[in-house]
Design a protein around this motif. Structure first.
Motif, PDB file in Angstrom:
ATOM      1  N   TRP B 516      -0.500  11.019  12.627  1.00 46.88           N
ATOM      2  CA  TRP B 516      -0.403   9.669  12.048  1.00 46.88           C
ATOM      3  C   TRP B 516      -0.969   9.635  10.635  1.00 46.88           C
ATOM      4  O   TRP B 516      -0.477   8.942   9.760  1.00 46.88           O
ATOM      5  N   ALA B 517      -1.982  10.460  10.405  1.00 47.82           N
ATOM      6  CA  ALA B 517      -2.559  10.499   9.055  1.00 47.82           C
ATOM      7  C   ALA B 517      -1.545  11.078   8.069  1.00 47.82           C
ATOM      8  O   ALA B 517      -1.348  10.565   6.963  1.00 47.82           O
ATOM      9  N   MET B 518      -0.883  12.149   8.517  1.00 57.89           N
ATOM     10  CA  MET B 518       0.142  12.767   7.673  1.00 57.89           C
ATOM     11  C   MET B 518       1.230  11.756   7.343  1.00 57.89           C
ATOM     12  O   MET B 518       1.672  11.624   6.193  1.00 57.89           O
ATOM     13  N   THR B 519       1.675  11.035   8.369  1.00 58.32           N
ATOM     14  CA  THR B 519       2.720  10.032   8.165  1.00 58.32           C
ATOM     15  C   THR B 519       2.279   9.001   7.138  1.00 58.32           C
ATOM     16  O   THR B 519       3.054   8.612   6.259  1.00 58.32           O
ATOM     17  N   LEU B 520       1.021   8.574   7.247  1.00 62.41           N
ATOM     18  CA  LEU B 520       0.527   7.578   6.292  1.00 62.41           C
ATOM     19  C   LEU B 520       0.533   8.146   4.873  1.00 62.41           C
ATOM     20  O   LEU B 520       0.905   7.458   3.922  1.00 62.41           O
ATOM     21  N   VAL B 521       0.105   9.403   4.750  1.00 65.19           N
ATOM     22  CA  VAL B 521       0.093  10.020   3.420  1.00 65.19           C
ATOM     23  C   VAL B 521       1.505  10.038   2.840  1.00 65.19           C
ATOM     24  O   VAL B 521       1.735   9.665   1.688  1.00 65.19           O
ATOM     25  N   ILE B 522       2.472  10.482   3.676  1.00 63.51           N
ATOM     26  CA  ILE B 522       3.854  10.560   3.182  1.00 63.51           C
ATOM     27  C   ILE B 522       4.350   9.186   2.762  1.00 63.51           C
ATOM     28  O   ILE B 522       4.915   9.012   1.673  1.00 63.51           O
ATOM     29  N   LEU B 523       4.111   8.201   3.616  1.00 65.97           N
ATOM     30  CA  LEU B 523       4.554   6.845   3.296  1.00 65.97           C
ATOM     31  C   LEU B 523       3.916   6.367   1.993  1.00 65.97           C
ATOM     32  O   LEU B 523       4.570   5.735   1.154  1.00 65.97           O
ATOM     33  N   ALA B 524       2.629   6.669   1.830  1.00 60.93           N
ATOM     34  CA  ALA B 524       1.928   6.243   0.619  1.00 60.93           C
ATOM     35  C   ALA B 524       2.576   6.866  -0.614  1.00 60.93           C
ATOM     36  O   ALA B 524       2.832   6.184  -1.616  1.00 60.93           O
ATOM     37  N   VAL B 525       2.883   8.168  -0.524  1.00 60.69           N
ATOM     38  CA  VAL B 525       3.498   8.845  -1.671  1.00 60.69           C
ATOM     39  C   VAL B 525       4.850   8.212  -1.996  1.00 60.69           C
ATOM     40  O   VAL B 525       5.180   7.944  -3.158  1.00 60.69           O
ATOM     41  N   VAL B 526       5.640   7.959  -0.938  1.00 61.25           N
ATOM     42  CA  VAL B 526       6.952   7.347  -1.156  1.00 61.25           C
ATOM     43  C   VAL B 526       6.791   5.987  -1.816  1.00 61.25           C
ATOM     44  O   VAL B 526       7.495   5.651  -2.779  1.00 61.25           O
ATOM     45  N   LEU B 527       5.840   5.203  -1.319  1.00 64.52           N
ATOM     46  CA  LEU B 527       5.662   3.857  -1.865  1.00 64.52           C
ATOM     47  C   LEU B 527       5.194   3.918  -3.317  1.00 64.52           C
ATOM     48  O   LEU B 527       5.557   3.055  -4.118  1.00 64.52           O
ATOM     49  N   VAL B 528       4.393   4.922  -3.650  1.00 60.53           N
ATOM     50  CA  VAL B 528       4.007   5.093  -5.060  1.00 60.53           C
ATOM     51  C   VAL B 528       5.262   5.300  -5.910  1.00 60.53           C
ATOM     52  O   VAL B 528       5.433   4.682  -6.966  1.00 60.53           O
ATOM     53  N   GLY B 529       6.168   6.179  -5.419  1.00 55.35           N
ATOM     54  CA  GLY B 529       7.416   6.412  -6.151  1.00 55.35           C
ATOM     55  C   GLY B 529       8.197   5.126  -6.319  1.00 55.35           C
ATOM     56  O   GLY B 529       8.690   4.810  -7.412  1.00 55.35           O
ATOM     57  N   VAL B 530       8.292   4.334  -5.247  1.00 56.93           N
ATOM     58  CA  VAL B 530       9.021   3.068  -5.302  1.00 56.93           C
ATOM     59  C   VAL B 530       8.369   2.138  -6.314  1.00 56.93           C
ATOM     60  O   VAL B 530       9.046   1.501  -7.136  1.00 56.93           O
ATOM     61  N   ALA B 531       7.034   2.077  -6.281  1.00 56.78           N
ATOM     62  CA  ALA B 531       6.320   1.165  -7.170  1.00 56.78           C
ATOM     63  C   ALA B 531       6.513   1.555  -8.630  1.00 56.78           C
ATOM     64  O   ALA B 531       6.726   0.688  -9.490  1.00 56.78           O
ATOM     65  N   VAL B 532       6.467   2.861  -8.894  1.00 55.08           N
ATOM     66  CA  VAL B 532       6.663   3.303 -10.280  1.00 55.08           C
ATOM     67  C   VAL B 532       8.056   2.906 -10.749  1.00 55.08           C
ATOM     68  O   VAL B 532       8.243   2.402 -11.874  1.00 55.08           O
ATOM     69  N   ALA B 533       9.057   3.121  -9.890  1.00 54.14           N
ATOM     70  CA  ALA B 533      10.429   2.759 -10.262  1.00 54.14           C
ATOM     71  C   ALA B 533      10.527   1.265 -10.515  1.00 54.14           C
ATOM     72  O   ALA B 533      11.176   0.808 -11.461  1.00 54.14           O
ATOM     73  N   TRP B 534       9.879   0.480  -9.672  1.00 58.39           N
ATOM     74  CA  TRP B 534       9.879  -0.974  -9.837  1.00 58.39           C
ATOM     75  C   TRP B 534       9.247  -1.344 -11.174  1.00 58.39           C
ATOM     76  O   TRP B 534       9.757  -2.184 -11.910  1.00 58.39           O
ATOM     77  N   GLN B 535       8.159  -0.664 -11.502  1.00 56.23           N
ATOM     78  CA  GLN B 535       7.455  -0.933 -12.751  1.00 56.23           C
ATOM     79  C   GLN B 535       8.380  -0.677 -13.948  1.00 56.23           C
ATOM     80  O   GLN B 535       8.412  -1.450 -14.901  1.00 56.23           O
ATOM     81  N   ILE B 536       9.141   0.412 -13.878  1.00 57.03           N
ATOM     82  CA  ILE B 536       9.946   0.804 -15.047  1.00 57.03           C
ATOM     83  C   ILE B 536      11.280   0.063 -15.083  1.00 57.03           C
ATOM     84  O   ILE B 536      11.705  -0.419 -16.127  1.00 57.03           O
TER      85      ILE B 536
END
Lengths: 99, 639
Positions: B516-536
């Motif tokens: 579950w920790a791994m899953t959270l890490v992966i989700l967090a990384v993906v969401l960072v990517g989404v957020a950066v794209a949203w920002q730009i």
């Protein structure tokens, strides 16, 4: 007997004949020069036959005469034909057979 | 009766419904023959004729699948011998089908998703005057791919392999009146030939090492073969897989392949063609089991391609090319997983299936957008389409959420499995996969925002409209599969891992940290990517012309200089080589022949001068000759 005078004469006749073949343009004269060369040879044959005392050379001389006679028949016929078609008996004019 | 072992199970002969498995391949083959060789009058019924064959194959595949479910897990591999192709001494090639858990999964994907793409094409290609030929090629493509996955012999597999290459060439160059399409088709064919070269060498090596190319002969013997040969065969198979699956370093054809009609892109990227390489590696598990370095090479290739494809996808303004970059990246994930050995095979196939759903969805969605926008592909000319194309928007969003891996969409399950397996095996590969997931979040969000959100940047004559229902129904079905496909495959009836276990073997590796920790890490990384794209891309208006961009963007726009490298390393030296060979041929070989001839000619024309035609000069030469003879005789006699 010594064959030297005969051979000298034969050589002179042969040279005259050869010179005639090479220098004269008239086909008939060239033809006669050829005959002269043949007869020079005949003279040498006969002289040697006499020197050795046998008849081999004389037989050869007869053969030469026969061949010369046949050659005259054919050769003169050709020359006459050429003369008729070209109105010229010069051997230099009949120079078409070349590449 | 058993015919030997493949994987960890025995193979039994066909009976009942299984003896009809050949119909799977024959239906689309007949369809292709009818459409390509038949009268032009068939054109009126192109849709029915074109879709009938893959649908019939899908029914057969489903029947086989149901019949297979009714058997014991160890009894599910069935051999269907058809006929003997040829026999040379001890080397025999029989054409036969191997219907097992792996090939039936592929058959269902190919015929299922393939059928949806066929149906969609009815609408998409309705106004193309060559639609009959188009459907003929599509059917040919499906037939070749089915032969590839169902063959029970590497040589027969190779036939399907080449058939796929041919069909892709024909389809990418379908609009061959466009110069770019013709060039792209040629490029795809040539790059694929490089891979096919490796594949053919691998098959030849098998004949040398094992004396056979049949799966039933090769796989049991692989355990006893020398490691050097196994590594060689493994690397050659990898080269073949790289060509078909567009993996580094043979990735360059895939982006250009977008010149084909959009359903073709969907078919190539989702159901056929690029999945062939993954299939090959998974099917050759027995060979890779004894070839550790070859496996490592597969992992390295997969990781590099996953990152490369993702980076390229970030910079493309052409919606299809952005999706093509994402395909490269996702296939890279599958290769990575396939390189992990038994721990990853099942996950590779799992991701391949879910990717088949959502990538078909994304491509068909992109096609729907293009259909409504006068075939515009530049995303800078899109924007704000979510209100005018609701169905496309909603279904595309399902594919989007699936590919970036948001639960409970399909990609979440399959990608997480791969990243976890990668981390358990090798930290670097895991890190690459994790970063790739983040970049995936970035570029897919970019595509989403540029297409469906923001202000309308349409061309003045664009009148976007929703596509007809013959196109939207496949979109809905694929969206549904993108939503539930992952969970269904993972959990229903024991899940795909257990289903494939008899073929691929299983090896569970423990992760250092809880799942579950791994899953959270992966989700967090993906969401960072989404957020950066949203920002730009989400917060300020986008320029219609692309800005110059950073060096990284420029490199990514140019496919990370893949073409430039190929040109510098292979094309130009190759051209120099051929030019110098032509020079040697013209000047050296031809020169010798022509020179001899002209020397003889010149000599003879000199010699000709002697033939003057003047009798007296002939007489002179005779005299000279006679004189020479006399002199020679005198010289000999005198001493």
């Amino acid at each position: 007997m010594s064959p030297t005078p005969y051979l000298v004469l034969a050589s002179i006749l042969f040279t005259i004949g050869g010179t005639g073949v090479l220098l004269r343009r008239n086909a008939l004269v060239a033809f006669m020069s050829v005959e002269l060369m043949l007869n020079a040879c005949n003279l040498a044959f006969v002289a040697f036959a006499r020197m050795h005392g046998d008849i081999d050379g004389q037989v050869a001389a007869f053969f030469v005469m026969v061949v010369a006679a046949a050659e005259v028949v054919v050769g003169l016929a050709i020359i006459v034909t050429i003369f008729r078609t070209r109105r010229s008996a010069s051997v230099d004019d009949a120079s078409l057979l070349k590449l | 009766m058993t015919l030997g072992e493949i994987g960890e199970q025995t193979v039994s002969t066909a009976g009942g419904v299984f003896s009809a498995a050949w119909l799977l391949i024959v239906f689309p083959l007949i369809g292709a023959a009818a459409l390509l060789l038949g009268s032009r009058r068939l054109d009126r019924a192109y849709g029915v004729l074109g879709c009938m064959a893959p649908l019939a194959s899908f029914v057969v595949a489903a029947a086989l699948f149901v019949a297979m479910l009714g058997r014991e897990p160890e009894q599910r591999a069935i051999s269907v011998p058809l006929y003997d192709l040829f026999a040379v001494g001890d080397y025999q090639v029989g054409v036969g089908l191997l219907v097992d858990q792996l090939s039936i999964a592929f058959s269902l994907l190919i015929t299922g998703v393939g059928s949806l793409i066929h149906v969609y094409s009815i609408g998409y290609m309705a106004h193309d005057e060559n639609r009959q030929r188009f459907f003929g090629y599509l059917n040919l493509f499906v037939a070749a791919m089915l032969l590839l996955v169902l063959a029970d012999d590497y040589l027969v597999l190779y036939v399907g392999w080449e058939g796929v290459g041919l069909a892709s060439y024909l389809l990418i160059g379908f609009w061959q009146h466009k110069d770019s399409a013709a060039v792209a088709a040629k490029k795809a064919f040539v790059v694929n030939r490089v891979g096919d070269f490796g594949m053919s060498l691998a098959v030849m090596s098998m004949v040398v090492v094992f004396g056979t190319t049949a799966f039933a002969g090769v796989f049991p013997a692989a355990a006893d073969a020398s490691e050097g040969w196994l590594i060689a065969i493994g690397l050659l198979l990898l080269l073949g897989a790289c060509g078909k699956s567009a993996q580094f370093p043979l990735q360059s054809w895939l982006l250009d392949a977008m010149e084909g009609p959009t359903p073709v892109s969907a078919l190539i990227h989702a159901a056929t063609m690029v999945t062939a390489g993954v299939y090959l590696v998974v099917r050759s598990a027995a060979i890779y089991a004894g070839a550790e370095p070859a496996q490592t090479a597969v992992v390295v290739v997969g990781t590099i391609t996953a990152l490369m494809g993702a980076i390229i996808g970030c910079a493309k303004d052409d919606i299809k090319k952005a999706l093509a970059g994402s395909t490269m990246s996702q296939i890279g994930y599958m290769m990575l997983a396939a390189g992990l050995g038994p721990a990853g095979y099942a996950f590779a196939i799992f991701h391949l299936l879910t990717h088949g759903f959502f990538k078909a969805e994304l491509f068909l969605g992109a096609g729907s957008v293009m259909h409504g926008m006068n075939d515009e592909v530049d995303m800078r000319r899109y924007g704000g389409l979510r209100t005018v194309m609701r169905t496309t928007y909603v279904t595309f969003a399902a594919g989007y959420l699936a590919i970036i891996g948001i639960p409970p969409f399909a990609g979440f399950f399959s990608k997480d499995s791969i990243i976890e397996a990668a981390f358990a095996n090798n930290f670097v590969a895991g890190l690459g996969a994790l970063v790739g997931a983040g970049i995936t979040g970035f570029y897919m969000t970019r595509v989403m925002l540029m297409t469906f959100f923001g202000e309308r940047r349409w061309a003045p004559d664009a009148h976007p409209h929703e596509s007809p229902s013959v196109m939207t129904v496949p979109l809905w079905i694929l969206a549904g599969l993108s939503l539930v496909g992952g969970a269904a495959l993972l959990y229903v009836g024991g899940g795909i891992v257990q289903w494939l276990e008899p073929v691929t073997g299983e090896e569970h590796v423990e992760l250092g940290i809880p799942v579950w920790a791994m899953t959270l890490v992966i989700l967090a990384v993906v969401l960072v990517g989404v957020a950066v794209a949203w920002q730009i891309f989400g917060r300020q208006p986008l320029p219609v012309t692309a800005p110059a961009g950073s060096p990284v963007t420029v490199a990514a726009r140019r496919d990370l200089y893949g073409d430039a490298v190929n040109e510098a390393v292979f094309m130009r030296p190759g051209q120099y080589l051929t030019r110098s060979l032509v020079y040697v041929d013209n000047r050296g070989v031809d020169g010798a022949v022509v020179g001899t001839a002209s020397a003889v000619g010149q000599f003879s024309s000199r010699l000709r001068r002697w033939q003057t035609g003047f009798v007296r000069s002939y007489a002179l030469s005779m005299l000279a000759g006679a004189a020479v003879v006399v002199i020679a005789m005198l010289l000999v006699r005198l001493p």
